[in-house]
Design a protein around this motif. Structure first.
Motif, PDB file in Angstrom:
ATOM      1  N   HIS A 162       0.819  -1.222   0.000  1.00 20.77           N
ATOM      2  CA  HIS A 162       0.000   0.000   0.000  1.00 20.77           C
ATOM      3  C   HIS A 162       0.851   1.270   0.000  1.00 20.77           C
ATOM      4  O   HIS A 162       0.403   2.308  -0.477  1.00 20.77           O
ATOM      5  CB  HIS A 162      -0.932  -0.014   1.205  1.00 20.77           C
ATOM      6  CG  HIS A 162      -2.119  -0.905   1.027  1.00 20.77           C
ATOM      7  ND1 HIS A 162      -3.278  -0.505   0.404  1.00 20.77           N
ATOM      8  CD2 HIS A 162      -2.334  -2.194   1.371  1.00 20.77           C
ATOM      9  CE1 HIS A 162      -4.149  -1.500   0.378  1.00 20.77           C
ATOM     10  NE2 HIS A 162      -3.600  -2.540   0.956  1.00 20.77           N
ATOM     11  N   LEU A 163       2.060   1.183   0.535  1.00 17.56           N
ATOM     12  CA  LEU A 163       2.937   2.355   0.567  1.00 17.56           C
ATOM     13  C   LEU A 163       3.832   2.452  -0.660  1.00 17.56           C
ATOM     14  O   LEU A 163       4.507   3.457  -0.853  1.00 17.56           O
ATOM     15  CB  LEU A 163       3.805   2.318   1.830  1.00 17.56           C
ATOM     16  CG  LEU A 163       3.082   2.529   3.161  1.00 17.56           C
ATOM     17  CD1 LEU A 163       4.033   2.283   4.319  1.00 17.56           C
ATOM     18  CD2 LEU A 163       2.503   3.928   3.242  1.00 17.56           C
ATOM     19  N   GLY A 164       3.847   1.393  -1.475  1.00 22.53           N
ATOM     20  CA  GLY A 164       4.735   1.398  -2.631  1.00 22.53           C
ATOM     21  C   GLY A 164       6.197   1.293  -2.232  1.00 22.53           C
ATOM     22  O   GLY A 164       7.082   1.761  -2.952  1.00 22.53           O
ATOM     23  N   ALA A 165       6.465   0.685  -1.063  1.00 18.53           N
ATOM     24  CA  ALA A 165       7.827   0.599  -0.528  1.00 18.53           C
ATOM     25  C   ALA A 165       8.529  -0.628  -1.116  1.00 18.53           C
ATOM     26  O   ALA A 165       8.660  -1.659  -0.451  1.00 18.53           O
ATOM     27  CB  ALA A 165       7.790   0.540   0.995  1.00 18.53           C
ATOM     28  N   LEU A 166       8.982  -0.499  -2.354  1.00 18.50           N
ATOM     29  CA  LEU A 166       9.558  -1.640  -3.066  1.00 18.50           C
ATOM     30  C   LEU A 166      10.862  -2.117  -2.430  1.00 18.50           C
ATOM     31  O   LEU A 166      11.071  -3.319  -2.239  1.00 18.50           O
ATOM     32  CB  LEU A 166       9.794  -1.289  -4.538  1.00 18.50           C
ATOM     33  CG  LEU A 166      10.437  -2.378  -5.402  1.00 18.50           C
ATOM     34  CD1 LEU A 166       9.589  -3.642  -5.405  1.00 18.50           C
ATOM     35  CD2 LEU A 166      10.656  -1.869  -6.824  1.00 18.50           C
TER      36      LEU A 166
END
Length: 442
Positions: A162-166
């Motif tokens: 959900h945070l896009g913390a790849l």
């Protein structure tokens, strides 16, 4: 909530002289709370001559189960001795009610925190969209030497998605592999979803194909993400592969497949799939399914069919359904149907000025200035609703930065807007930025 049995269990206990037996009384507390009779649970507890720690835990749990947290907290505070189970129960109760301050306060007061305690807080934050807080708790957990379990890992992967913390997601994936976690359908489906949402579709597919066992959720995740990223043909091939594996699709599957048909512009195929969903799989269409079909028909300019589908709906069309048709009318400049659409949207969202403005612009394009004047006059009498600004996240050096529309609260906002202005100027010189966008950047 189940009904109490006709035969009074409590009466039999009393007649046979077991009413003062501490273990029997504890079982009665649980018995009554399971049937929603927490008042009777409290009376049994009050009548107990001796209360051991499990009885206290049971009465706290009984009140948490029925969401009577004031009673639960009262019993919790009176406990002569608290175990971690009771702590976790009361924290979980506050967490599920969205009382984060109370849950976090109790969590911080715990002298001994076990894996369930940490997982409860992480799940609490994730379920209420507080993903950054969930990641903070997870990092604290690791730094305290607490080894996460499978549920914790799946939950924290969800937060990364959900945070896009790849980058953080990759580290967690590596942690999973190095610490002997079994990448089963539970963790595997979470990784598939996380990589796809973070834009790494190749990694998402790699996880999918490496899974020994793939459940419905795994198939749904990969079909949906292929459709979302515009790979409609691949999404449809994956759906056919799912059918070959004899995995029965559900409603979520068809939402993704219909979305793929929309991206590919395959109207007739989409119609057949919609009917197959109803006839072959006995899935009754809800608003979301109709929304996919209306979106497909509207984007391809089959606006009359889209309107007829809305009129024939078995459920009441909402603003999302009419909004999909509105976008199609705008795209294909169909003034006749847009009038009907805006009328419906005005009834559903009387204070949303966007619908009025769109109709004004379309009338102006065909020089119908009389209608323009009428709508502009009507707009003076409406109270335009304020919309929550959109927001997004970006990960840089393992730190999550959040940005909202027209927000200047970020520490580097001045530098960001200066850079945007420079980029806007260069794009304008290259002929790529319309005057309206350039004015907003400046």
């Amino acid at each position: 909530m189940p009904k109490l049995p006709n035969i009074s269990v409590h009466c039999h206990i009393w007649r046979n002289g077991f009413d003062s037996h501490v273990f029997v009384q504890t079982a009665l507390i649980d018995f009554y709370s399971n049937f929603g009779k927490v008042g009777r649970s409290r009376r049994v507890f009050d009548e107990m001559p001796d209360r051991y720690v499990y009885a206290w835990t049971m009465i706290v749990s009984a009140n948490v189960r029925t969401r009577e947290l004031s009673f639960a907290r009262g019993f919790f505070e009176e406990m002569p001795e608290r175990n971690t189970t009771t702590w976790n129960t009361i924290i979980d109760g506050y967490a599920k009610m969205g009382s984060f301050d109370s849950a976090e306060l109790l969590f911080n007061q715990m002298s001994v925190r076990e894996i369930i305690s940490w997982t409860t807080m992480i799940t609490c934050y994730s379920q209420h969209q507080k993903f950054r807080e969930a990641l903070a708790i997870f990092n604290e957990k690791i730094s305290n030497g607490i080894h996460p379990n499978k549920l914790t890992m799946a939950t924290i992967i969800l937060a990364c998605a959900h945070l896009g913390a790849l980058d953080l997601g990759k580290e967690i994936h590596l942690y999973i592999l190095h610490n002997g976690f079994d990448v089963d359908v539970y963790i595997g489906s979470s990784l598939i979803d996380m990589y796809a949402k973070c834009g790494s579709l190749d990694r998402s597919l790699s996880v999918f194909f490496k899974l020994w066992e793939k459940n419905l959720f795994c198939w749904n995740s990969v079909i949906d993400e292929l459709a979302v990223h515009g790979y409609a043909d691949e999404a449809l091939k994956m759906f056919r592969g799912m059918e070959k594996e004899r995995i029965k699709p559900n409603g979520i599957t068809f939402i993704s497949v219909l979305s793929a048909y929309t991206h590919a512009g395959l109207v007739e195929e989409g119609r057949r799939m919609f009917l197959s969903m109803i006839d072959d799989y006995s899935i009754l269409p809800k608003v979301g399914y109709y929304g996919c079909m209306v979106d497909l028909l509207s984007k391809e300019g089959v606006l009359k069919d889209a309107l007829e589908l809305i009129i024939s709906m078995k459920v009441e069309p909402n603003n999302i359904i009419w909004g999909a048709l509105l976008r199609g009318c705008k795209l294909h400049k169909n003034l006749e149907i847009v009038e009907v659409t805006v009328k419906e949207l005005m009834a559903l969202e009387p204070n949303n000025s966007d619908h009025y403005n769109l109709l004004v612009n379309m009338y102006a394009e065909v020089n119908r200035w009389g209608e323009v004047g009428k709508i502009q006059a009507a707009m003076k009498n409406i109270v335009v609703e304020k919309k929550c600004p959109g927001s997004s996240w970006i990960e840089m050096e393992r730190k999550i930065h959040q940005f909202a529309a027209s927000d200047k609260s970020h520490l580097a906002s001045s530098e960001i807007y200066i850079l945007l202005a420079k980029l806007g100027g260069q794009l304008k010189l290259a002929g790529y930025v319309p005057e309206l966008i350039w004015r907003d950047l400046a």
